[in-house]
Design a protein around this motif. Structure first.
Motif, PDB file in Angstrom:
ATOM      1  N   LEU A   7       0.845  -1.190   0.000  1.00  0.00           N
ATOM      2  CA  LEU A   7       0.000   0.000   0.000  1.00  0.00           C
ATOM      3  C   LEU A   7       0.875   1.233   0.000  1.00  0.00           C
ATOM      4  O   LEU A   7       1.875   1.305   0.724  1.00  0.00           O
ATOM      5  CB  LEU A   7      -0.878  -0.015   1.251  1.00  0.00           C
ATOM      6  N   THR A   8       0.516   2.210  -0.849  1.00  0.00           N
ATOM      7  CA  THR A   8       1.242   3.470  -0.770  1.00  0.00           C
ATOM      8  C   THR A   8       0.363   4.644  -1.155  1.00  0.00           C
ATOM      9  O   THR A   8      -0.562   4.509  -1.948  1.00  0.00           O
ATOM     10  CB  THR A   8       2.559   3.442  -1.565  1.00  0.00           C
ATOM     11  N   GLY A   9       0.661   5.766  -0.516  1.00  0.00           N
ATOM     12  CA  GLY A   9      -0.132   6.974  -0.748  1.00  0.00           C
ATOM     13  C   GLY A   9       0.711   8.067  -1.366  1.00  0.00           C
ATOM     14  O   GLY A   9       1.918   8.116  -1.152  1.00  0.00           O
ATOM     15  N   THR A  11       0.735  12.166  -1.741  1.00  0.00           N
ATOM     16  CA  THR A  11       0.105  13.408  -1.288  1.00  0.00           C
ATOM     17  C   THR A  11      -0.212  14.305  -2.478  1.00  0.00           C
ATOM     18  O   THR A  11       0.647  14.536  -3.335  1.00  0.00           O
ATOM     19  CB  THR A  11       1.036  14.122  -0.290  1.00  0.00           C
ATOM     20  N   PHE A  42      -3.230   5.078  -3.320  1.00  0.00           N
ATOM     21  CA  PHE A  42      -4.273   6.081  -3.110  1.00  0.00           C
ATOM     22  C   PHE A  42      -3.728   7.494  -3.139  1.00  0.00           C
ATOM     23  O   PHE A  42      -2.538   7.737  -2.930  1.00  0.00           O
ATOM     24  CB  PHE A  42      -5.013   5.809  -1.802  1.00  0.00           C
ATOM     25  N   ALA A  44      -3.501  10.767  -1.403  1.00  0.00           N
ATOM     26  CA  ALA A  44      -3.607  11.188   0.001  1.00  0.00           C
ATOM     27  C   ALA A  44      -4.020  12.657   0.055  1.00  0.00           C
ATOM     28  O   ALA A  44      -3.216  13.546   0.323  1.00  0.00           O
ATOM     29  CB  ALA A  44      -2.283  10.938   0.715  1.00  0.00           C
ATOM     30  N   HIS A  47      -4.071  14.297   3.568  1.00  0.00           N
ATOM     31  CA  HIS A  47      -2.723  14.716   3.951  1.00  0.00           C
ATOM     32  C   HIS A  47      -2.345  16.049   3.307  1.00  0.00           C
ATOM     33  O   HIS A  47      -1.659  16.867   3.914  1.00  0.00           O
ATOM     34  CB  HIS A  47      -1.692  13.643   3.573  1.00  0.00           C
ATOM     35  N   TYR A 137      -0.343  13.992  11.601  1.00  0.00           N
ATOM     36  CA  TYR A 137       0.006  13.384  10.309  1.00  0.00           C
ATOM     37  C   TYR A 137       0.304  11.882  10.419  1.00  0.00           C
ATOM     38  O   TYR A 137      -0.260  11.072   9.669  1.00  0.00           O
ATOM     39  CB  TYR A 137       1.219  14.138   9.761  1.00  0.00           C
ATOM     40  N   MET A 141      -1.716   8.673   8.651  1.00  0.00           N
ATOM     41  CA  MET A 141      -0.970   7.736   7.807  1.00  0.00           C
ATOM     42  C   MET A 141      -1.082   6.317   8.359  1.00  0.00           C
ATOM     43  O   MET A 141      -1.221   5.351   7.596  1.00  0.00           O
ATOM     44  CB  MET A 141       0.494   8.179   7.722  1.00  0.00           C
ATOM     45  N   ASP A 144      -4.336   4.980   7.252  1.00  0.00           N
ATOM     46  CA  ASP A 144      -4.294   4.591   5.826  1.00  0.00           C
ATOM     47  C   ASP A 144      -3.805   3.149   5.683  1.00  0.00           C
ATOM     48  O   ASP A 144      -4.332   2.376   4.883  1.00  0.00           O
ATOM     49  CB  ASP A 144      -3.273   5.457   5.065  1.00  0.00           C
ATOM     50  N   ILE A 145      -2.771   2.860   6.460  1.00  0.00           N
ATOM     51  CA  ILE A 145      -2.102   1.564   6.317  1.00  0.00           C
ATOM     52  C   ILE A 145      -2.886   0.455   7.020  1.00  0.00           C
ATOM     53  O   ILE A 145      -3.124  -0.615   6.458  1.00  0.00           O
ATOM     54  CB  ILE A 145      -0.675   1.653   6.898  1.00  0.00           C
ATOM     55  N   VAL A 153       4.859  -1.490   3.071  1.00  0.00           N
ATOM     56  CA  VAL A 153       4.619  -0.115   2.634  1.00  0.00           C
ATOM     57  C   VAL A 153       5.906   0.410   1.994  1.00  0.00           C
ATOM     58  O   VAL A 153       6.890   0.654   2.692  1.00  0.00           O
ATOM     59  CB  VAL A 153       4.208   0.782   3.823  1.00  0.00           C
ATOM     60  N   VAL A 155       8.354   2.862   0.920  1.00  0.00           N
ATOM     61  CA  VAL A 155       8.581   4.272   1.274  1.00  0.00           C
ATOM     62  C   VAL A 155      10.058   4.621   1.160  1.00  0.00           C
ATOM     63  O   VAL A 155      10.914   3.749   1.151  1.00  0.00           O
ATOM     64  CB  VAL A 155       8.171   4.576   2.739  1.00  0.00           C
ATOM     65  N   GLN A 159      10.332   8.249   5.498  1.00  0.00           N
ATOM     66  CA  GLN A 159       9.006   7.838   5.968  1.00  0.00           C
ATOM     67  C   GLN A 159       9.048   6.627   6.909  1.00  0.00           C
ATOM     68  O   GLN A 159       8.021   6.191   7.401  1.00  0.00           O
ATOM     69  CB  GLN A 159       8.110   7.490   4.772  1.00  0.00           C
TER      70      GLN A 159
HETATM   71  N1  TRP Z   1       3.398  10.457   3.810  1.00  0.00           N
HETATM   72  C1  TRP Z   1       3.510  10.018   2.457  1.00  0.00           C
HETATM   73  C2  TRP Z   1       4.376  10.992   1.690  1.00  0.00           C
HETATM   74  O1  TRP Z   1       4.412  12.163   1.985  1.00  0.00           O
HETATM   75  C3  TRP Z   1       2.170   9.907   1.789  1.00  0.00           C
HETATM   76  C4  TRP Z   1       1.301   8.941   2.499  1.00  0.00           C
HETATM   77  C5  TRP Z   1       0.155   9.200   3.164  1.00  0.00           C
HETATM   78  C6  TRP Z   1       1.535   7.547   2.595  1.00  0.00           C
HETATM   79  N2  TRP Z   1      -0.365   8.054   3.677  1.00  0.00           N
HETATM   80  C7  TRP Z   1       0.452   7.034   3.358  1.00  0.00           C
HETATM   81  C8  TRP Z   1       2.533   6.686   2.127  1.00  0.00           C
HETATM   82  C9  TRP Z   1       0.381   5.661   3.670  1.00  0.00           C
HETATM   83  C10 TRP Z   1       2.456   5.331   2.431  1.00  0.00           C
HETATM   84  C11 TRP Z   1       1.384   4.835   3.198  1.00  0.00           C
HETATM   85  O2  TRP Z   1       5.029  10.593   0.743  1.00  0.00           O
END
Ligand code: TRP
Length: 432
Positions: A7-9, A11, A42, A44, A47, A137, A141, A144-145, A153, A155, A159
């Motif tokens: 999973l990854t987000g 922003t 996704f 974010a 965020h 924050y 996050m 999300d996970i 994840v 990253v 992160q």
């Molecule tokens: N914090 C991550 C970034 O700035 C973005 C993010 C938000 C994220 N929620 C997450 C990454 C969950 C991995 C999993 O790049």
């Protein structure tokens, strides 16, 4: 084999640039095509609100990032691709996690600490200009996970601390409420290149040195032309080490082409020619995707539809899961009676009592945990037969009631189904 869930987000606070492409989009899309993995990507956008207060920019960035990922080959039928703010379960989970995480953990979060240190150095209030969103924050996050119980994840190093905090939240919650969450792991992407920007520092929006991923061809050419070089004249050998232009080329070229470029540097290619080659190489990779990107940017309805379908897939997981979590913490339908009451009821089992009367005969009775008479036996001549009858009731349940050699009488106000339930409870307690 366990299917690894990634999973990854991303922003939604800016326009994707070549650094994002090389460092995140390209490896992620490749990874998502592998078998044995289940990927969640996704946008974010919650965020993004922490640092961007321009609504139009949030909207624009969300559109651009979604279009970029899709144009770069993310297949929304194979992965779960959604927008964070379409999943109302996420902010709800954020609250649950807030209530199990120590505030001190957040005090130590890098981004928050950096802001505090900066304020302290400037002699202002330590929390000046720090919104609660920035402080929270890591919890958002974590939600999300944990919402999707992701195992891995992907990253960057910056992160990793957030993933550790998510593990902390998972453990704290599980400790209080039972095993609901998987502790996620950071899949650190050391192998992917960090791309230098126009000025040679890491390509980053905050340095204002980026090349937009889908800059039109002529703009791309101009930007590549402005990548910093030294003043070595044409015909003189050029150093590849420390050359931003070379590193950027390498991120797009095969090992063979990189070797050819290395030779060209050694034999004195002019910077103008080198830049032309770099530009052509990047454009060759990007151009087909650029066309797809432009088509998507002109059809926001299509992206909305894709994101809605993704949200439906995500919520098929999130909605029942948040229901389970609500129940776990005690946000419950008042009509349900469970855990404590049910556990005590289970622990307090009915009992069989055997005894002998002055008439010399043997009897038994079944009593509920609170002492009510559930079942009364008649007189047995032999204690052994009385014992066998009890054993039959315990193993066969209510059927044994009618095959008893001696009449068995329900207690006052007791029905056969009360007796059946009591026998069932006893039976289960023996099994478990
Ligand atoms: N914090 C991550 C970034 O700035 C973005 C993010 C938000 C994220 N929620 C997450 C990454 C969950 C991995 C999993 O790049």
């Amino acid at each position: 084999m366990r299917i690894e869930r990634f999973l990854t987000g991303i922003t939604t606070s800016g326009t994707p640039h070549l650094g994002n492409y090389v460092g995140s989009i390209r490896p992620s899309v490749r990874h998502s095509l592998r078998s044995g993995v289940e990927s969640f990507y996704f946008l974010a956008d919650y965020h993004a609100l922490i640092k961007v207060d321009e609504p139009a920019r949030i909207q624009r960035s969300t559109l651009e990032i979604a279009a970029s990922w899709l144009a770069c080959g993310l297949n929304p039928d194979k992965v779960v691709f959604y927008r964070q703010s379409d999943i109302p379960e996420i902010p709800e989970l954020t609250w649950f996690l807030s209530c199990v995480l120590g505030k001190g953990v957040l005090n130590r979060a890098h981004a928050y600490k950096a802001a505090v240190d900066k304020n302290t150095a400037a002699g202002t209030d330590p929390d000046a200009d720090v919104n609660v969103g920035l402080f929270m924050y890591p919890v958002l996050m974590g939600a999300d996970i944990l919402m999707f119980n992701a195992h891995q994840v992907p990253v960057g190093r910056d992160q990793v601390q957030h993933i550790e905090m998510a593990r902390d939240m998972a453990h704290s919650f599980n400790h209080r409420y039972g095993e609901h969450f998987v502790a996620p792991e950071a899949a650190i992407e050391d192998h992917v290149a960090t791309l230098p920007g126009l000025d040679g520092r890491k390509m980053s929006k905050s340095y204002d040195n980026t090349i937009p991923l889908f800059a039109p061809r002529d703009q791309l050419k101009k930007l590549v032309g402005s990548i910093v070089t030294d003043s070595t004249p044409p015909g003189e050998a050029k150093a590849v080490d420390g050359s931003a232009l070379f590193q950027i080329y390498q991120a797009f070229a095969s090992a063979e082409d990189t070797e050819t470029m290395r030779q060209a540097y050694a034999t004195g290619i002019s910077w103008a020619d080198a830049k032309q080659r770099v530009f052509e190489h990047i454009d060759r990779e990007i151009a087909p995707m650029r066309a797809a990107y432009e088509a998507l940017m002109n059809d926001p309805g299509k992206i909305e539809a894709i994101l809605h379908a993704g949200a439906a897939k995500a919520r098929a997981i999130a909605t029942p899961f948040i229901g389970q979590l609500r129940h776990a913490v005690g946000l419950r339908d008042l009509r349900t009676q469970d855990t404590v009451a049910a556990k005590t009821a289970k622990l307090a089992l009915p009992v069989f009592k055997q005894y002998r009367e002055p008439d010399g005969q043997f009897y038994f009775k079944l009593q509920s945990a609170d002492g009510r008479l559930l079942l009364q036996s008649g007189a047995f001549a032999s204690p052994k037969v009385a014992g066998q009858t009890i054993a039959a009731l315990q193993t066969d349940g209510i059927q044994a009631l009618h095959s008893s050699p001696v009449p068995l009488q329900p207690g006052p106000d007791i029905t056969e189904s009360d007796i059946a339930a009591a026998l069932q409870a006893l039976h289960e307690s023996k099994q478990g």
